[in-house]
Design a protein around this motif. Structure first.
Motif, PDB file in Angstrom:
ATOM      1  N   ALA A   1      -2.164  10.403 -11.166  1.00 35.17           N
ATOM      2  CA  ALA A   1      -2.709   9.230 -11.847  1.00 35.17           C
ATOM      3  C   ALA A   1      -2.525   7.985 -11.015  1.00 35.17           C
ATOM      4  O   ALA A   1      -3.488   6.912 -11.285  1.00 35.17           O
TER       5      ALA A   1
ATOM      6  N   VAL B   1      -6.378   3.499 -18.675  1.00 29.77           N
ATOM      7  CA  VAL B   1      -6.637   2.718 -17.433  1.00 29.77           C
ATOM      8  C   VAL B   1      -7.794   1.801 -17.890  1.00 29.77           C
ATOM      9  O   VAL B   1      -7.970   0.764 -17.104  1.00 29.77           O
TER      10      VAL B   1
ATOM     11  N   GLY C   1      -0.756   5.233 -13.830  1.00 30.47           N
ATOM     12  CA  GLY C   1      -2.253   4.894 -13.852  1.00 30.47           C
ATOM     13  C   GLY C   1      -2.813   3.577 -14.040  1.00 30.47           C
ATOM     14  O   GLY C   1      -3.479   2.865 -13.573  1.00 30.47           O
TER      15      GLY C   1
ATOM     16  N   GLY D   1      -6.017   5.936 -11.029  1.00 30.17           N
ATOM     17  CA  GLY D   1      -6.050   4.666 -11.431  1.00 30.17           C
ATOM     18  C   GLY D   1      -6.559   3.647 -10.587  1.00 30.17           C
ATOM     19  O   GLY D   1      -7.329   2.630 -11.133  1.00 30.17           O
TER      20      GLY D   1
END
Length: 261
Positions: free
Chosen positions: A6, A48, A219, A10
């Protein structure tokens, strides 16, 4: 999806949302490389994207506050005209989101050939915009609608939203800083609206999702911080006219993705 996956995805989203190399395409490639593909990829992408939308607000907070103050004067001034252009630019992506939502979701399955092909198209558009003679205009009403159509095509993984909208604005003769400003501000309402709707669906049926809340938070934070930095950087890049480097990058990554796919 683990927290480290994540974090990486991200950061990828935050950097590539504003740089003209397609955040959705890089998320798909990153998901394949990290073997993080799941039915929750679209949910993670929404989270995100929400983070980068908030990063945009942080960068353009003074512009946004000024626009809102002028709009609530209820006069046909420069700010209300700009807001009207933003609304016009939202029409194409609204139509796509309402009538082709299911078809869009089927594209986020780690199809590297599709992603690579769209990256090649992004690269070609950036290259064309680079060699277009610099303009000195503001974005007009018809231009806003055309830029909105370019944004609608950016739902395809591999087509850069910032790349397609900025390049289209430059091709239409917009001044570079005005093209970047319009491109970054026009996406706020669509992304915020879509993100909130998706998050409400998630809250109503958490059992249908396997991704952990901690991964979503990590993220989100990674995308926000990296997006804030990338947004400021991209404004400088557009003003200096350095789009060819990103065109070459898209050609290279797109070709590799097609071969790998």
């Amino acid at each position: 999806m683990s927290w480290i996956e994540a974090l990486i995805l991200g950061i990828i989203q935050g950097l590539t949302e504003f740089l003209p190399v397609s955040s959705s395409g890089h998320l798909e490639i990153g998901s394949v490389l990290l073997n993080a593909q799941s039915s929750d990829n679209l949910l993670f992408a929404v989270v995100v994207h929400l983070a980068t939308a908030l990063a945009t607000i942080a960068v353009f907070k003074n512009d946004i506050v000024g626009l809102l103050k002028d709009i609530f004067k209820f006069e046909w001034n420069e700010s209300t005209q700009f807001a009207t252009k933003i609304l016009l630019s939202m029409i194409p992506v609204f139509v796509v989101a309402v009538f082709f939502k299911d078809e869009i979701e089927t594209l986020f399955t780690g199809n590297l050939v599709l992603v690579g092909s769209m990256l090649l198209i992004t690269g070609a558009l950036l290259l064309f915009a680079h060699y277009k003679k610099d303009g000195n205009k503001s974005v007009g009403f018809i231009g806003a609608l055309i830029i909105g159509i370019a944004q609608a095509f950016a739902v395809l993984p591999g087509v850069s939203r910032s790349g397609s909208t900025i390049a289209t604005a430059l091709i239409l003769g917009a001044e570079r800083s005005k093209a970047a400003r319009f491109s970054f501000l026009m996406v706020l309402i669509p992304i915020l609206g879509a993100s909130l709707l998706e998050l409400l669906d998630y809250a109503d049926d958490t059992a249908a999702h396997t991704i952990g809340g901690s991964s979503l938070v990590i993220g989100f934070l990674a995308a926000f911080l990296s997006g804030y930095i990338a947004c400021k950087w991209m404004i400088t890049i557009v003003r200096k006219g350095k789009l060819t480097y990103f065109a070459i990058y898209c050609f290279i990554i797109g070709t590799i993705a097609i071969i790998a796919g």
